[in-house]
Design a protein around this motif. Structure first.
Motif, mmCIF file in Angstrom:
data_model
loop_
_atom_site.group_PDB
_atom_site.id
_atom_site.type_symbol
_atom_site.label_atom_id
_atom_site.label_comp_id
_atom_site.label_asym_id
_atom_site.label_seq_id
_atom_site.Cartn_x
_atom_site.Cartn_y
_atom_site.Cartn_z
ATOM 1 N N ARG A 1 10.402 4.996 6.853
ATOM 2 C CA ARG A 1 9.766 4.759 8.147
ATOM 3 C C ARG A 1 10.852 4.713 9.222
ATOM 4 O O ARG A 1 12.000 4.359 8.940
ATOM 5 C CB ARG A 1 9.011 3.416 8.154
ATOM 6 C CG ARG A 1 7.779 3.372 7.254
ATOM 7 C CD ARG A 1 6.694 4.313 7.749
ATOM 8 N NE ARG A 1 5.419 4.071 7.080
ATOM 9 C CZ ARG A 1 4.975 4.730 6.010
ATOM 10 N NH1 ARG A 1 5.717 5.668 5.450
ATOM 11 N NH2 ARG A 1 3.800 4.452 5.482
ATOM 12 N N GLN B 1 -5.978 20.156 -3.920
ATOM 13 C CA GLN B 1 -5.205 18.936 -4.185
ATOM 14 C C GLN B 1 -5.864 18.250 -5.389
ATOM 15 O O GLN B 1 -6.921 17.627 -5.260
ATOM 16 C CB GLN B 1 -5.195 18.019 -2.965
ATOM 17 C CG GLN B 1 -4.570 18.662 -1.721
ATOM 18 C CD GLN B 1 -4.463 17.693 -0.561
ATOM 19 O OE1 GLN B 1 -3.587 16.834 -0.531
ATOM 20 N NE2 GLN B 1 -5.353 17.816 0.401
ATOM 21 N N GLY C 1 -6.588 14.612 5.069
ATOM 22 C CA GLY C 1 -6.935 15.316 6.303
ATOM 23 C C GLY C 1 -6.869 16.817 6.112
ATOM 24 O O GLY C 1 -7.325 17.591 6.955
ATOM 25 N N ARG D 1 -1.726 9.223 -5.565
ATOM 26 C CA ARG D 1 -2.136 10.586 -5.947
ATOM 27 C C ARG D 1 -2.223 10.747 -7.455
ATOM 28 O O ARG D 1 -2.359 11.854 -7.952
ATOM 29 C CB ARG D 1 -1.171 11.612 -5.336
ATOM 30 C CG ARG D 1 -1.115 11.547 -3.815
ATOM 31 C CD ARG D 1 -0.209 12.605 -3.223
ATOM 32 N NE ARG D 1 -0.148 12.528 -1.759
ATOM 33 C CZ ARG D 1 0.679 11.767 -1.061
ATOM 34 N NH1 ARG D 1 1.537 10.987 -1.701
ATOM 35 N NH2 ARG D 1 0.651 11.768 0.258
ATOM 36 N N CYS E 1 -5.878 7.518 -1.069
ATOM 37 C CA CYS E 1 -5.084 8.475 -0.290
ATOM 38 C C CYS E 1 -5.983 9.090 0.773
ATOM 39 O O CYS E 1 -7.104 9.516 0.482
ATOM 40 C CB CYS E 1 -4.482 9.569 -1.171
ATOM 41 S SG CYS E 1 -3.289 10.590 -0.264
ATOM 42 N N ARG F 1 0.817 -1.226 0.000
ATOM 43 C CA ARG F 1 0.000 0.000 0.000
ATOM 44 C C ARG F 1 0.845 1.269 0.000
ATOM 45 O O ARG F 1 1.827 1.383 0.689
ATOM 46 C CB ARG F 1 -0.891 0.024 1.247
ATOM 47 C CG ARG F 1 -1.850 1.208 1.313
ATOM 48 C CD ARG F 1 -2.037 1.676 2.741
ATOM 49 N NE ARG F 1 -0.771 2.016 3.364
ATOM 50 C CZ ARG F 1 -0.164 3.199 3.205
ATOM 51 N NH1 ARG F 1 -0.717 4.144 2.490
ATOM 52 N NH2 ARG F 1 1.014 3.424 3.784
ATOM 53 N N ARG F 2 0.460 2.203 -0.838
ATOM 54 C CA ARG F 2 1.068 3.539 -0.833
ATOM 55 C C ARG F 2 -0.065 4.549 -0.912
ATOM 56 O O ARG F 2 -1.165 4.222 -1.367
ATOM 57 C CB ARG F 2 1.946 3.772 -2.075
ATOM 58 C CG ARG F 2 3.017 2.760 -2.303
ATOM 59 C CD ARG F 2 4.281 3.074 -1.472
ATOM 60 N NE ARG F 2 5.318 2.135 -1.834
ATOM 61 C CZ ARG F 2 5.464 0.927 -1.287
ATOM 62 N NH1 ARG F 2 4.662 0.539 -0.316
ATOM 63 N NH2 ARG F 2 6.408 0.111 -1.701
HETATM 64 C C1 FMN Z 1 -4.557 10.971 8.698
HETATM 65 C C2 FMN Z 1 -3.859 11.192 7.374
HETATM 66 C C3 FMN Z 1 -4.070 12.373 6.672
HETATM 67 C C4 FMN Z 1 -3.435 12.563 5.434
HETATM 68 N N1 FMN Z 1 -3.737 13.688 4.692
HETATM 69 C C5 FMN Z 1 -3.190 13.833 3.458
HETATM 70 C C6 FMN Z 1 -3.556 14.919 2.624
HETATM 71 O O1 FMN Z 1 -4.377 15.772 2.961
HETATM 72 N N2 FMN Z 1 -2.979 15.005 1.397
HETATM 73 C C7 FMN Z 1 -2.074 14.069 0.950
HETATM 74 O O2 FMN Z 1 -1.604 14.203 -0.185
HETATM 75 N N3 FMN Z 1 -1.714 13.015 1.714
HETATM 76 C C8 FMN Z 1 -2.244 12.873 2.950
HETATM 77 N N4 FMN Z 1 -1.934 11.780 3.719
HETATM 78 C C9 FMN Z 1 -0.974 10.774 3.216
HETATM 79 C C10 FMN Z 1 0.375 10.820 3.949
HETATM 80 O O3 FMN Z 1 1.104 11.931 3.501
HETATM 81 C C11 FMN Z 1 1.116 9.490 3.667
HETATM 82 O O4 FMN Z 1 0.385 8.431 4.235
HETATM 83 C C12 FMN Z 1 2.539 9.472 4.250
HETATM 84 O O5 FMN Z 1 3.336 10.439 3.616
HETATM 85 C C13 FMN Z 1 3.205 8.107 4.045
HETATM 86 O O6 FMN Z 1 3.201 7.734 2.682
HETATM 87 P P1 FMN Z 1 2.526 6.378 2.209
HETATM 88 O O7 FMN Z 1 1.058 6.444 2.581
HETATM 89 O O8 FMN Z 1 2.693 6.331 0.704
HETATM 90 O O9 FMN Z 1 3.213 5.247 2.889
HETATM 91 C C14 FMN Z 1 -2.546 11.574 4.938
HETATM 92 C C15 FMN Z 1 -2.350 10.394 5.663
HETATM 93 C C16 FMN Z 1 -3.005 10.197 6.860
HETATM 94 C C17 FMN Z 1 -2.802 8.886 7.582
#
Ligand code: FMN
Length: 172
Positions: free
Chosen positions: A157, A66, A120, A14, A117, A10-11
Motif C-alpha cells: 500500500r 477467472q 470488476g 482467490r 474477492c 482481509r485479503r
Molecule cells: C473494484 C474492484 C475490482 C476488482 N476486480 C478484480 C477482478 O476482477 N479480479 C481479481 O482477481 N481481483 C479483483 N480485485 C481485487 C484487487 O486486485 C485487490 O483488492 C488488490 O490487488 C489488493 O489486494 P488485497 O485485496 O488482497 O488487499 C478487485 C478489487 C476491487 C476493489
C-alpha cells in the motif's frame, strides 16, 4: 474480531475450499450490506446470491475465465436498480452505494472466517443474460464468497504521506 482487525486481516481470496457456506453466515453477510449507508438513503441495490454450480461456471466465463469465480461456493452479483441519481458533487451515487454495501459485507465475511474477492473484470451484458437481470438494472460488481485455506500475504500500500495532506492540498 474488532473492525480494525478485520480490515487489516482481509485479503482478496482467490483459492476456495470445496465447502458450502452456512445459510446463517450468508444471511449475516447480507445483513451487513443491508445496514450500509446510501446517498439519500435510497438503497437502490439488489444482491443476487448465486450458489448453482452451472451458473457460477457461466459467470466465470463472463468474468474472463477467472477460475476462482466458479470455485467459490457463493457468488454475489451486486446490482443497482437506478443508476440515474447524481449527487450535488457530480458523482453518480449508485456505484458508491453498492461499493459501500459490498465493503461492509466483505468485512463481515472476514469476521465470520470467510473470504471474498471483488470482481470488476466481467462483461455486464453476459452477466445480465445469465442471471436474467432486467435491461435497466446495472451490475456493479461480483463478489465471491467462501471458506479458504490460507490468507495470502498483504499486498503493498502507499505510505500515509503519499495519500494524505492536512488543511491544504499537498501540505504535510
Ligand atoms: C473494484 C474492484 C475490482 C476488482 N476486480 C478484480 C477482478 O476482477 N479480479 C481479481 O482477481 N481481483 C479483483 N480485485 C481485487 C484487487 O486486485 C485487490 O483488492 C488488490 O490487488 C489488493 O489486494 P488485497 O485485496 O488482497 O488487499 C478487485 C478489487 C476491487 C476493489
Amino acid at each position: 474480531m474488532e473492525v480494525y482487525e478485520a480490515i487489516a486481516y482481509r485479503r482478496s481470496i482467490r483459492n476456495y475450499l470445496d465447502k458450502p457456506v452456512e445459510e446463517e453466515k450468508i444471511e449475516r453477510v447480507l445483513e451487513a450490506g443491508r445496514l450500509a449507508p446510501s446517498a439519500a438513503n435510497k438503497q437502490e441495490w439488489h444482491f443476487i446470491i448465486v450458489r448453482d454450480k452451472e451458473l457460477r461456471e457461466k459467470l466465470m466465463k463472463a468474468a474472463g475465465d477467472q477460475k476462482f469465480v466458479a470455485e467459490a461456493p457463493v457468488v454475489i452479483a451486486a446490482c443497482a436498480l437506478d443508476s440515474s441519481h447524481v449527487m450535488k458533487c457530480g458523482q453518480p451515487s449508485y456505484s458508491i452505494d453498492v461499493a459501500i454495501a459490498l465493503s461492509f459485507m466483505n468485512l463481515q465475511a472476514t469476521e465470520l472466517g470467510l473470504g471474498c474477492c471483488w470482481i470488476g473484470h466481467f462483461e455486464e451484458g453476459e452477466v445480465k443474460e445469465i442471471l436474467k437481470i432486467p435491461e435497466t438494472v446495472r451490475v456493479v460488481q461480483l463478489l465471491t464468497l467462501g471458506y479458504f485455506e490460507e490468507n495470502p500475504p498483504p499486498k503493498s500500500r502507499k505510505r500515509p504521506d503519499e495519500i494524505v495532506s492536512y488543511d491544504y492540498w499537498g501540505s504535510s
